[in-house]
Design a protein around this motif. Structure first.
Motif, PDB file in Angstrom:
ATOM      1  N   PRO A   1      46.515  47.673  40.628  1.00 29.86           N
ATOM      2  CA  PRO A   1      45.150  48.184  40.825  1.00 29.86           C
ATOM      3  C   PRO A   1      44.173  47.035  41.060  1.00 29.86           C
ATOM      4  N   CYS A   2      43.105  47.362  41.754  1.00 23.61           N
ATOM      5  CA  CYS A   2      42.017  46.407  41.961  1.00 23.61           C
ATOM      6  C   CYS A   2      40.711  47.158  41.756  1.00 23.61           C
ATOM      7  N   TYR A   3      40.105  46.969  40.595  1.00 25.21           N
ATOM      8  CA  TYR A   3      38.844  47.646  40.307  1.00 25.21           C
ATOM      9  C   TYR A   3      37.680  46.792  40.794  1.00 25.21           C
ATOM     10  N   VAL A   4      36.805  47.390  41.584  1.00 28.79           N
ATOM     11  CA  VAL A   4      35.610  46.721  42.104  1.00 28.79           C
ATOM     12  C   VAL A   4      34.395  47.412  41.505  1.00 28.79           C
ATOM     13  N   SER A   5      33.674  46.702  40.656  1.00 27.82           N
ATOM     14  CA  SER A   5      32.502  47.304  40.009  1.00 27.82           C
ATOM     15  C   SER A   5      31.314  47.276  40.956  1.00 27.82           C
TER      16      SER A   5
END
Length: 507
Positions: A216-220
């Motif tokens: 996963p790659c979470y981008v806030s």
């Protein structure tokens, strides 16, 4: 008798002779491996180009440079790593010597993949040599030119009494696993990892399984969108997406998606030009089966960027076609890295299996979210908040690596503390792989065990406990001997039990 049984027996005899144990021998073999990397650099560049049209720059960064760094780090520190580690003793053994000796396992098997055929074969090899083992190497047969290069030239640099390269397809590799090894190191898919582990269990052989998964790659919402686009696109499309630590999908808010899409479109054009087919910096998917698998994933969601494919321009050589998986294959099914052995062929240098692609409106049950992509496709899944992203990640198998982008430290810390993954990287992708002192490995479905730097040395070393007692002072042992006397018990407990130190509770 299993194929290669004689080879394994010969290497075991060399190991039992003690030949690989001296520090000087290990250093000499590591130095020889360095000469292989230096002298065969051009051959490696040509072989990887022929197999996958891998850009020379990417080969330098991800294959040669990482191997050199790992090698130099090991050469710089091997003497310290090999030293016995003396441990704390109880009162009864204060006059004795208690330590941990790092012993080699013996004859180890390293099975490498095709996506990084030099790096992911030689970096484990560096650790195995450093630890004093004899090694059988099995490079992937899918990257046929690299396989041939390794098989024909690497043995000329290393001691052939202790190191060997075996070329084998699925059936031969299965038979190879019937031999008793003292350690097996496998890089590939979880499905094939189970096969390797099952074969190892028959001999109670310890294993390291470097697998994969959906990272996963979470981008806030609080981040520099342009920087995020550049770093995510680089990590996703490097080696045409055929990287086990590539960001597999992006989690972000709907508002961030609206900002990220134009930034990704701009970055992809900046990296690969208006027509990626003509870019010398965009690699190719390794084979027809993998192309078909990746192409099928394009039916998930909606294509926001890219999506073009070109199967017709792939060159198909004479003879039967090659079944090429994505990550490692001893039997059919799923993305794999090793495949059946067939006559060699080279992909067309003008073919473009799949352009850099971004998918939106992706559903959780879409095919692209069910398996490791292992291709140049980046799905975006929208979530309402960081807590929703954490819940999404935790509801799935633990990944090989987890990425988070945010300018707020508390967001990064929150994701790090409330999730589990093999590795973690904030505000970049893949770069954690460049630090030899950081252990690399998965957890659960993404892997078992770890390596790189000292961790490689320790992976291939048996931690042997040793207590060297003096032959005299027998009167000190009398309290433990029969006939037992209850009044001796307090003295014996005082001499052997570890006492708890005083503690201080911070209220």
């Amino acid at each position: 008798m299993s194929p290669h049984a004689e080879l394994v027996s010969r290497l075991r005899a060399a190991w039992l002779s003690g030949k690989t144990r001296p520090t000087e021998y290990r250093l000499a073999q590591l130095e020889a491996l360095g000469r292989f990397l230096d002298e065969k650099k051009q051959d490696i560049l040509e072989a990887t180009a022929a197999d996958m049209r891998k850009p020379p720059f990417e080969v330098e960064v991800s294959e040669l440079s990482i191997c050199r760094s790992e090698l130099n780090h090991t050469l710089n520190n091997l003497g310290a790593w090999m030293k016995d580690k003396h441990v704390e003793k109880n009162w009864a053994t204060q006059l004795d010597s208690a330590f941990i000796r790092k012993d080699p396992y013996g004859v180890v098997l390293i099975i490498g993949p095709w996506n990084y055929p030099i790096n992911l074969l030689l970096v484990p090899l560096i650790g195995a040599i450093a630890a004093g083992n004899c090694v059988v190497m099995k490079p992937s047969e899918i990257t046929r030119n690299v396989e041939r290069l390794v098989a024909e030239t690497l043995p000329r640099y290393l001691d052939e009494d202790c190191f060997a390269v075996v070329t084998a397809g699925v059936e031969e590799t299965t038979r190879l696993l019937e031999n008793k090894f003292d350690y097996i190191f496998f890089t590939g898919s979880s499905s094939v990892g189970r096969i390797v582990m099952t074969a190892a269990a028959k001999h109670l052989t310890p294993v390291t399984l470097e697998l994969g998964g959906k990272n996963p790659c979470y981008v806030s919402d609080s981040c520099d969108v342009q920087n995020v686009a550049r770093r995510v696109a680089w990590g996703r499309f490097f080696n045409a997406g055929q990287t086990c630590v590539a960001p597999d999908y992006v989690l972000c808010s709907a508002e961030m998606q609206e900002k990220l899409l134009p930034a990704l479109r701009e970055v992809i054009t900046e990296f690969y030009g208006p027509n990626p087919r003509e870019s010398p910096d965009f690699g190719r998917i390794v084979g027809d089966r993998q192309f078909q698998r990746v192409q099928a994933l394009l039916h998930s969601g909606h294509t926001a960027i890219g999506g073009q494919t070109d199967a017709e321009e792939r060159y198909i050589g004479e003879g039967p076609g090659r079944t090429a998986g994505g990550r490692g294959e001893l039997q059919g099914g799923g993305p794999t890295r090793c495949g059946p052995r067939h006559p060699a062929r080279q992909p067309s240098l003008s073919s473009l299996p799949t352009a850099p692609t971004v998918l939106v409106e992706v559903q959780q049950d879409d095919p692209v979210m069910q398996e490791e992509i292992f291709g140049p496709i980046l799905p975006i899944v929208t979530v309402a908040s960081v807590d929703d992203a954490i819940a999404f990640i935790n509801a799935r198998e633990r990944p090989l690596v987890l990425y988070v982008f945010s300018s707020r430290k508390e967001v990064v810390k929150r994701v790090l503390e409330r999730t589990s993954s093999g590795g973690f990287c904030a505000n970049d992708t893949i770069m954690h792989m460049t630090i030899p002192s950081l252990p690399f490995g998965g957890i659960g479905q993404s892997g078992l065990g770890r390596y790189h730097g000292r961790s490689s040395f320790e992976t291939f070393s048996h931690q042997r406990s040793a207590l060297l007692r003096g032959a005299g002072r027998e009167s000190l042992n009398t309290p433990r001997y029969p006939p037992y006397a209850p009044h001796r018990l307090p003295l014996l407990r005082a001499a052997t039990e570890t006492k708890r130190r005083a503690t201080c509770l911070l209220l």
